[in-house]
Design a protein around this motif. Sequence first.
Motif, PDB file in Angstrom:
ATOM      1  N   LEU A  12       0.500   0.207  17.536  1.00 20.07           N
ATOM      2  CA  LEU A  12       1.104   0.009  16.210  1.00 20.07           C
ATOM      3  C   LEU A  12       2.599   0.321  16.234  1.00 20.07           C
ATOM      4  O   LEU A  12       3.397  -0.393  15.615  1.00 20.07           O
ATOM      5  CB  LEU A  12       0.401   0.902  15.181  1.00 20.07           C
ATOM      6  N   LYS A  14      -2.766   3.657  18.130  1.00 19.14           N
ATOM      7  CA  LYS A  14      -1.562   4.261  17.561  1.00 19.14           C
ATOM      8  C   LYS A  14      -0.304   3.816  18.298  1.00 19.14           C
ATOM      9  O   LYS A  14       0.694   3.439  17.681  1.00 19.14           O
ATOM     10  CB  LYS A  14      -1.687   5.788  17.610  1.00 19.14           C
ATOM     11  N   VAL A  30      -2.336  -6.445  10.246  1.00 20.15           N
ATOM     12  CA  VAL A  30      -2.216  -6.275  11.693  1.00 20.15           C
ATOM     13  C   VAL A  30      -3.582  -6.317  12.363  1.00 20.15           C
ATOM     14  O   VAL A  30      -4.628  -6.205  11.718  1.00 20.15           O
ATOM     15  CB  VAL A  30      -1.510  -4.949  12.053  1.00 20.15           C
ATOM     16  N   HIS A  43      -6.829  -5.359  14.367  1.00 18.94           N
ATOM     17  CA  HIS A  43      -7.691  -4.178  14.361  1.00 18.94           C
ATOM     18  C   HIS A  43      -7.763  -3.494  15.714  1.00 18.94           C
ATOM     19  O   HIS A  43      -8.130  -2.325  15.804  1.00 18.94           O
ATOM     20  CB  HIS A  43      -9.106  -4.555  13.924  1.00 18.94           C
ATOM     21  N   ILE A  88       3.205   6.525  10.389  1.00 16.55           N
ATOM     22  CA  ILE A  88       3.404   6.055  11.769  1.00 16.55           C
ATOM     23  C   ILE A  88       4.725   6.552  12.334  1.00 16.55           C
ATOM     24  O   ILE A  88       4.765   7.231  13.352  1.00 16.55           O
ATOM     25  CB  ILE A  88       3.362   4.513  11.844  1.00 16.55           C
ATOM     26  N   HIS A 111      -5.405   0.973   5.084  1.00 13.66           N
ATOM     27  CA  HIS A 111      -6.665   0.227   5.133  1.00 13.66           C
ATOM     28  C   HIS A 111      -7.062  -0.134   3.708  1.00 13.66           C
ATOM     29  O   HIS A 111      -7.111   0.731   2.827  1.00 13.66           O
ATOM     30  CB  HIS A 111      -7.765   1.054   5.797  1.00 13.66           C
ATOM     31  N   ARG A 161      -6.620  -4.181   7.448  1.00 13.21           N
ATOM     32  CA  ARG A 161      -5.774  -3.186   8.112  1.00 13.21           C
ATOM     33  C   ARG A 161      -4.329  -3.675   8.039  1.00 13.21           C
ATOM     34  O   ARG A 161      -4.031  -4.796   8.459  1.00 13.21           O
ATOM     35  CB  ARG A 161      -6.195  -2.991   9.568  1.00 13.21           C
ATOM     36  N   TYR A 162      -3.447  -2.829   7.517  1.00 17.87           N
ATOM     37  CA  TYR A 162      -2.082  -3.254   7.249  1.00 17.87           C
ATOM     38  C   TYR A 162      -1.081  -2.220   7.749  1.00 17.87           C
ATOM     39  O   TYR A 162      -1.406  -1.038   7.906  1.00 17.87           O
ATOM     40  CB  TYR A 162      -1.855  -3.449   5.737  1.00 17.87           C
ATOM     41  N   ILE A 163       0.123  -2.688   7.970  1.00 19.88           N
ATOM     42  CA  ILE A 163       1.279  -1.811   8.140  1.00 19.88           C
ATOM     43  C   ILE A 163       2.155  -1.979   6.913  1.00 19.88           C
ATOM     44  O   ILE A 163       2.489  -3.103   6.543  1.00 19.88           O
ATOM     45  CB  ILE A 163       2.081  -2.158   9.410  1.00 19.88           C
ATOM     46  N   GLU A 198       0.294   3.218   8.227  1.00 22.13           N
ATOM     47  CA  GLU A 198      -0.897   2.403   8.472  1.00 22.13           C
ATOM     48  C   GLU A 198      -1.810   2.535   7.258  1.00 22.13           C
ATOM     49  O   GLU A 198      -2.130   3.637   6.829  1.00 22.13           O
ATOM     50  CB  GLU A 198      -1.631   2.884   9.719  1.00 22.13           C
ATOM     51  N   HIS A 239      -2.281   7.001   3.072  1.00 17.51           N
ATOM     52  CA  HIS A 239      -2.160   6.279   4.339  1.00 17.51           C
ATOM     53  C   HIS A 239      -1.717   7.204   5.476  1.00 17.51           C
ATOM     54  O   HIS A 239      -1.294   8.339   5.235  1.00 17.51           O
ATOM     55  CB  HIS A 239      -1.169   5.122   4.201  1.00 17.51           C
ATOM     56  N   ARG A 240      -1.783   6.680   6.689  1.00 21.50           N
ATOM     57  CA  ARG A 240      -1.373   7.460   7.866  1.00 21.50           C
ATOM     58  C   ARG A 240       0.080   7.124   8.219  1.00 21.50           C
ATOM     59  O   ARG A 240       0.442   5.969   8.406  1.00 21.50           O
ATOM     60  CB  ARG A 240      -2.275   7.139   9.065  1.00 21.50           C
TER      61      ARG A 240
END
Length: 390
Positions: free
Chosen positions: A110, A107, A101, A103, A47, A135, A141-143, A133, A44-45
């Motif tokens: 978020l 950034k 969250v 779409h 944040i 997917h 799409r989630y946090i 973040e 994941h990315r």
Amino acid sequence: MNKHLNGVLSVRINDDNRAEAIVYGRPTPVRKLKRLMNANFKKHRFIKASWSRDAGQSDVMKMVDSYLEYVTQNKLRKYTKLRPSNKTYEAIQGWNLNIMVDHHLDKRGLIRFVDTFMSLFSGGEKLAYVAFEAHEGEFGRYIQIWICDYEYTGKARLIKKRYERNAYRNKITKQFCNKDDKNAEQIYKRGDFVKDKDGNTIESEVYFATRKCATLAHEPEYLYGKVRQCILNTYAALQTKHKPKLTFKRFQIWWGNEAKLNKIYTEINRTQNLMERLLMYYLEDEMHEDIFDDDVGTVLYYSQGYDEKSFKLSKIGRHIKSMFYRYYGAFKNHHFTDTNGERVSLIASYKGRDTMYENIEKLWHRFKTEMMRLVSLYNLKEVPFILTQA
């Protein structure tokens, strides 16, 4: 859409507190924290981390290692009870929230979403958290937010190191051995202090409070409802325009307080948040941009709002503002006078937590009744159902 939130929100919250799209949030207890963090950084990315604006993967993993060392050294507990799957229960290492969250948020949007959600969820406690973040599937799409269940103070304190398990050695060979060895002798027990060669107890630095956060000290069913409500409130907050806001001073949730007092503070902070939302629901319509910007008759002592503009209040707005300062005084003085003239305390913990909860509830109902009279007096718009629920 205000300039602090990039992207357009497709999820809207109407006056009945109903989302016009799917709202999903699920809290899950974490039992393999390091594995979770390693997987999140791979898949994941990242944040943000709450304790540092510039935190990266190394900073997060350092904090995770420090947390795991703390709970291992300071909270030694042996689990023997089995789950239905015949696996032994394990200690919870914080909570992971999985939140669907919008779409359309970029950034910066978020980050704004995470900050707003955690502000609503925390109830005034300084919760340490890490957000990613994620997917899932074609459209998901989630946090994902891991929340530490001990307050991360950022200030070092020393604790004595303890052994995590029993140790035995052979009396003849002086080598470590199993406890079933016929020549085995125990050299230290689980929980004994670790000492150096001179016999001095070894200490280590930790950055966590001694008690668990009151916000997370609930059953999963309660947290599930709380997470969903905070998601709705977050979307409702993000879709409003930002103007100067009336805010009460929050009560400090601190690890040095007794647990009962922290829970009372959490309930007061939650009530303050409800009052602020109800006040601002009406006050925003009574703010008018001051084109002369003469700093006279503005909403608060600071006239400049988020958009660097001044606002003047109408007659109704001034009434609401005076009402705010009456309740501000009640929180500041830790008591209020009931309708029968009786002085009612808000934080006298020696009277019992349940009594304080009842007193806070009295203050909330008094505020709500006074607000309804104001609505009737000036024939204002109807109060949304969400804003009347404690």
